[in-house]
Scaffold this active site. Structure first.
Site, short mmCIF file in Angstrom:
data_model
loop_
_atom_site.label_atom_id
_atom_site.label_comp_id
_atom_site.label_asym_id
_atom_site.label_seq_id
_atom_site.Cartn_x
_atom_site.Cartn_y
_atom_site.Cartn_z
N ASP A 67 0.82 -1.21 0.00
CA ASP A 67 0.00 0.00 0.00
C ASP A 67 0.85 1.26 0.00
OD1 ASP A 67 0.96 -0.34 2.59
OD2 ASP A 67 -0.98 -0.80 3.45
N ASN A 136 -7.39 -3.08 14.25
CA ASN A 136 -8.77 -3.42 13.91
C ASN A 136 -8.86 -4.61 12.95
OD1 ASN A 136 -7.85 -2.35 11.53
ND2 ASN A 136 -9.27 -0.62 11.44
N HIS A 138 -7.11 -4.96 10.14
CA HIS A 138 -6.90 -4.68 8.71
C HIS A 138 -5.58 -5.29 8.21
CE1 HIS A 138 -4.80 -0.52 9.48
NE2 HIS A 138 -3.87 -1.38 9.13
N GLU A 143 -9.69 -1.99 5.32
CA GLU A 143 -10.34 -1.71 6.59
C GLU A 143 -11.58 -2.58 6.78
OE1 GLU A 143 -8.71 -0.03 8.59
OE2 GLU A 143 -8.19 2.00 7.97
C1 GLP Z 1 -0.53 0.18 8.70
C2 GLP Z 1 -0.23 -0.53 7.37
C3 GLP Z 1 -0.36 -2.01 7.48
C4 GLP Z 1 0.32 -2.44 8.78
C5 GLP Z 1 -0.47 -1.95 9.94
C6 GLP Z 1 0.17 -2.23 11.28
O1 GLP Z 1 -1.61 1.02 8.67
N1 GLP Z 1 -0.98 -0.11 6.23
O2 GLP Z 1 0.22 -2.63 6.35
O3 GLP Z 1 0.39 -3.84 8.84
O4 GLP Z 1 -0.81 -0.60 9.82
O5 GLP Z 1 1.20 -1.36 11.54
P1 GLP Z 1 2.25 -1.56 12.69
O6 GLP Z 1 3.17 -2.66 12.24
O7 GLP Z 1 2.97 -0.25 12.79
O8 GLP Z 1 1.50 -1.91 13.91
#
Ligand code: GLP
Length: 241
Positions: A67, A136, A138, A143
């Site tokens: 993304d 959440n 995702h 989402e």
């Molecule tokens: C972000 C990314 C995800 C990631 C998630 C968790 O928003 N788009 O790809 O897996 O949140 O992030 P973190 O590893 O900082 O907890």
């Protein structure tokens, strides 16, 4: 689903890096799906070490990132393009032409998404997709919703995600509200998936992913239907299992 429970973030990162490294050793021209966020940072450090020690070679690897924020330029330190260069690509011998990240600055969102999907297909599909998980549930930026969105698309980020990601920005108002993300179909088409999670903040999402019903309200729950998923969770992230 294969669940590996490890002691802490360090052990999770080493295990994840070793799984990615063995994929590259077995298939030097692997198509790898990369993720951003805090979770992969030490995994990428470990991959850099393995590269510097001559254990792995990225010269034939192709990458696709999950993304990118919408309307954040590549030179913005919060863009995922910048993140990947700073945390991995600038330190290994991956060919620039083989790096793929959605272009958040596109002026034609539909074309950008369709071309990203086409490129993945033409490359032969992703061999190993690395996934973090949002609080959440995702994956990528898919989402919780009423239905699963299949292909790469423009996403409206949840307030919870904006709040969670605001730690990287000066203020919550600076967090983009939209992103381009691979869809659930794009992710599910990967041949292998490696999801990892660390910390109590992810415990509920991991529980719902592994033990809950398959529902678009918990996007990661669809992974129960994938034939080759490994989840590495540290003790805290696995504490509700
Ligand atoms: C972000 C990314 C995800 C990631 C998630 C968790 O928003 N788009 O790809 O897996 O949140 O992030 P973190 O590893 O900082 O907890």
């Amino acid at each position: 689903m294969r669940i590996m429970i490890v002691n802490d973030y360090e052990e999770m990162s080493k295990k994840a890096a070793h799984i990615i490294a063995s994929q590259i050793v077995l298939k030097p021209n692997s198509i790898l799906g990369f993720a951003t966020g805090s979770t992969p940072i030490n995994t990428y450090k470990e991959l850099i070490n393995l590269y510097k020690n001559g254990v792995i070679d990225f010269s034939e690897v192709t990458s696709f990132n999950l993304d990118e924020y919408f309307e954040l330029s590549k030179d913005n330190p919060q863009s995922y393009d910048y993140f990947m260069k700073a945390n991995l690509f600038n330190h290994i011998n991956i060919d620039d032409d083989r790096i793929n990240i959605p272009n958040g600055m596109t002026d034609n969102i539909e074309r950008e998404c369709a071309e990203y999907e086409k490129k993945m297909k033409e490359a032969g599909g992703i061999d190993l997709q690395l996934l973090g998980i949002g609080r959440n549930g995702h994956i990528g930026f898919n989402e919780p919703a009423d239905h699963f969105q299949s292909d790469t698309h423009l996403v409206q980020l949840d307030d919870d995600t904006i709040e969670a990601n605001s730690r990287f920005f000066d203020s919550v108002d600076e967090v983009p509200t939209k992103a381009i993300s691979m869809g659930i179909g794009s992710i599910m088409r990967a041949k292998k998936i490696l999801l990892f999670a660390s910390g109590t903040g992810k415990a509920e999402a991991i529980y719902d992913t592994v033990k809950g019903p398959i529902t678009p309200r918990v996007p990661a729950s669809i992974l129960q239907l994938h034939p080759d998923v490994v989840i590495i969770a540290d003790k805290e992230a696995a504490s509700r299992l």
